[in-house]
Write a protein that holds these residues in place. Structure first.
Motif, PDB file in Angstrom:
ATOM      1  N   GLU A   1       2.605  36.581 -12.529  1.00 52.00           N
ATOM      2  CA  GLU A   1       3.162  35.783 -11.318  1.00 52.00           C
ATOM      3  C   GLU A   1       4.674  35.515 -11.742  1.00 52.00           C
ATOM      4  O   GLU A   1       5.422  35.431 -10.973  1.00 52.00           O
ATOM      5  N   PHE A   2       4.864  35.433 -12.997  1.00 50.83           N
ATOM      6  CA  PHE A   2       6.192  34.800 -13.452  1.00 50.83           C
ATOM      7  C   PHE A   2       7.379  36.157 -13.436  1.00 50.83           C
ATOM      8  O   PHE A   2       8.731  36.019 -13.214  1.00 50.83           O
ATOM      9  N   ARG A   3       6.753  37.126 -13.390  1.00 54.85           N
ATOM     10  CA  ARG A   3       7.516  38.558 -13.506  1.00 54.85           C
ATOM     11  C   ARG A   3       8.616  38.591 -12.272  1.00 54.85           C
ATOM     12  O   ARG A   3       9.733  38.986 -12.036  1.00 54.85           O
ATOM     13  N   PHE A   4       7.705  38.472 -10.969  1.00 52.36           N
ATOM     14  CA  PHE A   4       8.544  38.532  -9.719  1.00 52.36           C
ATOM     15  C   PHE A   4       9.437  37.464  -9.349  1.00 52.36           C
ATOM     16  O   PHE A   4      10.172  37.579  -8.467  1.00 52.36           O
ATOM     17  N   LYS A   5       9.386  36.299 -10.144  1.00 51.83           N
ATOM     18  CA  LYS A   5      10.118  35.276  -9.787  1.00 51.83           C
ATOM     19  C   LYS A   5      11.296  35.151 -10.705  1.00 51.83           C
ATOM     20  O   LYS A   5      12.116  34.119 -10.517  1.00 51.83           O
ATOM     21  N   ALA A   6      11.133  35.854 -11.908  1.00 51.69           N
ATOM     22  CA  ALA A   6      12.216  35.655 -12.774  1.00 51.69           C
ATOM     23  C   ALA A   6      13.445  36.735 -12.214  1.00 51.69           C
ATOM     24  O   ALA A   6      13.503  37.332 -11.647  1.00 51.69           O
ATOM     25  N   SER A   7      14.719  36.192 -12.910  1.00 51.90           N
ATOM     26  CA  SER A   7      15.924  37.019 -12.550  1.00 51.90           C
ATOM     27  C   SER A   7      15.743  38.259 -13.369  1.00 51.90           C
ATOM     28  O   SER A   7      14.971  38.609 -14.184  1.00 51.90           O
ATOM     29  N   LYS A   8      16.567  39.247 -12.693  1.00 52.36           N
ATOM     30  CA  LYS A   8      16.711  40.567 -13.388  1.00 52.36           C
ATOM     31  C   LYS A   8      16.925  40.463 -14.801  1.00 52.36           C
ATOM     32  O   LYS A   8      16.456  41.414 -15.659  1.00 52.36           O
ATOM     33  N   GLN A   9      17.961  39.664 -15.297  1.00 52.27           N
ATOM     34  CA  GLN A   9      18.298  39.469 -16.649  1.00 52.27           C
ATOM     35  C   GLN A   9      16.980  39.047 -17.531  1.00 52.27           C
ATOM     36  O   GLN A   9      17.028  39.436 -18.679  1.00 52.27           O
ATOM     37  N   ARG A  10      16.029  38.230 -17.061  1.00 57.58           N
ATOM     38  CA  ARG A  10      15.030  37.886 -17.730  1.00 57.58           C
ATOM     39  C   ARG A  10      13.546  38.527 -17.450  1.00 57.58           C
ATOM     40  O   ARG A  10      12.573  38.079 -17.883  1.00 57.58           O
ATOM     41  N   GLN A  11      13.672  39.341 -16.557  1.00 56.77           N
ATOM     42  CA  GLN A  11      12.148  40.210 -16.275  1.00 56.77           C
ATOM     43  C   GLN A  11      11.703  40.809 -17.372  1.00 56.77           C
ATOM     44  O   GLN A  11      10.607  40.881 -17.507  1.00 56.77           O
TER      45      GLN A  11
ATOM     46  N   SER B   1      12.428  49.396 -10.696  1.00 61.04           N
ATOM     47  CA  SER B   1      11.669  49.485  -9.421  1.00 61.04           C
ATOM     48  C   SER B   1      10.209  50.239  -9.595  1.00 61.04           C
ATOM     49  O   SER B   1       9.246  49.960  -8.835  1.00 61.04           O
ATOM     50  N   HIS B   2      10.247  51.148 -10.415  1.00 56.92           N
ATOM     51  CA  HIS B   2       8.818  51.845 -10.855  1.00 56.92           C
ATOM     52  C   HIS B   2       7.702  50.978 -11.089  1.00 56.92           C
ATOM     53  O   HIS B   2       6.705  50.839 -10.706  1.00 56.92           O
ATOM     54  N   ARG B   3       8.337  49.819 -12.266  1.00 58.08           N
ATOM     55  CA  ARG B   3       7.468  49.037 -12.802  1.00 58.08           C
ATOM     56  C   ARG B   3       6.987  47.994 -11.724  1.00 58.08           C
ATOM     57  O   ARG B   3       5.854  47.497 -11.513  1.00 58.08           O
ATOM     58  N   ASP B   4       7.895  47.581 -10.755  1.00 60.59           N
ATOM     59  CA  ASP B   4       7.501  46.705  -9.666  1.00 60.59           C
ATOM     60  C   ASP B   4       6.275  47.404  -8.718  1.00 60.59           C
ATOM     61  O   ASP B   4       5.372  46.754  -8.367  1.00 60.59           O
ATOM     62  N   VAL B   5       6.512  48.910  -8.386  1.00 59.38           N
ATOM     63  CA  VAL B   5       5.598  49.619  -7.725  1.00 59.38           C
ATOM     64  C   VAL B   5       4.191  49.485  -8.476  1.00 59.38           C
ATOM     65  O   VAL B   5       3.117  49.360  -7.923  1.00 59.38           O
ATOM     66  N   MET B   6       4.090  49.766  -9.867  1.00 57.62           N
ATOM     67  CA  MET B   6       2.855  49.874 -10.673  1.00 57.62           C
ATOM     68  C   MET B   6       2.290  48.488 -10.500  1.00 57.62           C
ATOM     69  O   MET B   6       1.110  48.478 -10.211  1.00 57.62           O
ATOM     70  N   MET B   7       3.038  47.542 -10.861  1.00 54.97           N
ATOM     71  CA  MET B   7       2.345  46.050 -10.468  1.00 54.97           C
ATOM     72  C   MET B   7       1.773  45.779  -9.386  1.00 54.97           C
ATOM     73  O   MET B   7       0.853  45.164  -8.921  1.00 54.97           O
TER      74      MET B   7
END
Length: 335
Positions: free
Chosen positions: A102-112, A41-47
């Motif tokens: 672009e792909f990180r936010f669309k990938a599943s948690k397992q492949r993020q 979640s912190h990485r999400d915020v950073m991006m």
């Protein structure tokens, strides 16, 4: 007395490169800092702090390259011939980073984690090879007639490689202070904890580069320590020390905006030191801006377009940063 088109174009290119270093530096720095933050979640915020603006930041890199091609074709041909490989590696890093956005936010948690690694690797590669290009440029590029006279791996020197490492450290500091300004809570605290060692690491690499440069390049040493150039250069190291002390104090008292602004000041001082070392040469240490210039008709024609485009770039950049100002939380999303 006519207008010096070469001087105007040199100022535009210098401004464009400086804007790129500042504006793309902190989002490259965020990718460099990813390994130090394990919480997803912190990485999400950073991006998310840079997601709305990162691609616009790279407009300045395009402007600098296009301006060099239009106004100083000799410099463009020599620099590209000499530094083709590190520039290609840098662009590959930027591509990996852009895809990861672009792909990180669309990938599943397992492949993020795959796209996290692409984001880290792309950011590190792009930053490192930018530093390598800078170091090779400072070293100088051999020219015979109007062509590059060196080999394809002449850029691969200890000094240029160290410049790559130094830029990684500098961008990491810029990224951490950006996150201090744009985030809160535990993530902001983590950035303040990382900030102090990054300040000392940045000061160390600045000191090493500042000593290595005149020792390895007698013509730069002569320029630094001869009069009246010495009076122009003396304020730079003094201001670097003052900015560093102010930056350490601002980080230790958990300031929001001051660390980022003082880091920008450090970058500007380093950039000004580079300018003092090389000006007015556009191919160190042989060809100045007037010898490398395109015909005045070509420069004038391209300048009309540049003077129309520059205000537009500055306005939409300012507007995007204004719209997406303020703190970013885990609830804010990017689509």
């Amino acid at each position: 007395m006519g207008i010096d088109l070469s001087l105007i174009w040199a100022v535009i290119i210098i401004f464009g490169i400086m804007m790129y270093v500042v504006m793309d530096g902190f989002d490259l720095g965020i990718g460099i800092l990813y390994p130090f933050v394990n919480d997803s979640s912190h990485r999400d915020v950073m991006m998310n702090t840079v997601a709305p603006v990162w691609d616009g930041n790279e407009t300045w890199l395009v402007l600098g390259g296009a301006g060099l091609f239009a106004a100083f074709p000799l410099a463009y041909s020599v620099v590209l011939s000499a530094l083709y490989l590190p520039i290609i590696f840098m662009l590959m890093g930027l591509i990996f980073r852009g895809v990861a956005f672009e792909f990180r936010f669309k990938a599943s948690k397992q492949r993020q984690h795959i796209w996290d690694k692409a984001f880290i690797g792309g950011s590190l590669a792009a930053t490192f090879f930018q530093g390598v290009v800078l170091g090779a440029f400072i070293n100088g590029l051999p020219v015979e007639g109007r062509s590059y006279a060196g080999g394809p791996l002449d850029w691969l020197t200890p000094f240029s490689l160290f410049c790559g490492v130094a830029l990684v450290v500098g961008y990491a500091l810029l990224g951490s202070t950006w996150l201090m300004m744009r985030t809160g809570g535990e993530l902001q605290k983590r950035m303040h904890d990382l900030g102090v060692p990054l300040v000392w690491a940045t000061l160390l690499v600045i000191g090493i580069v500042s000593l290595w440069t005149p020792l390895a390049h007698p013509n730069i040493a002569e320029r630094w320590f001869s009069l009246p150039n010495l009076f122009w250069f003396m304020p730079v190291p003094i201001l670097v020390v003052l900015c560093t002390l102010g930056l350490l104090r601002a980080i230790k008292r958990y300031a929001n905006y001051q660390p980022f602004l003082l880091t920008l000041a450090l970058i500007f001082l380093g950039y000004s030191g580079l300018g003092i070392s090389l000006w007015p040469n556009i191919i160190p240490h042989q060809v100045d801006i007037w010898a490398a210039a395109a015909p005045p008709q070509s420069q004038g024609f391209a300048l009309v377009g540049a003077l129309l485009i520059l205000p537009m770039i500055m306005m939409y950049s300012a507007w995007s940063y204004w719209v997406f100002r303020g703190k970013v939380s885990a609830e804010d999303g990017y689509h």
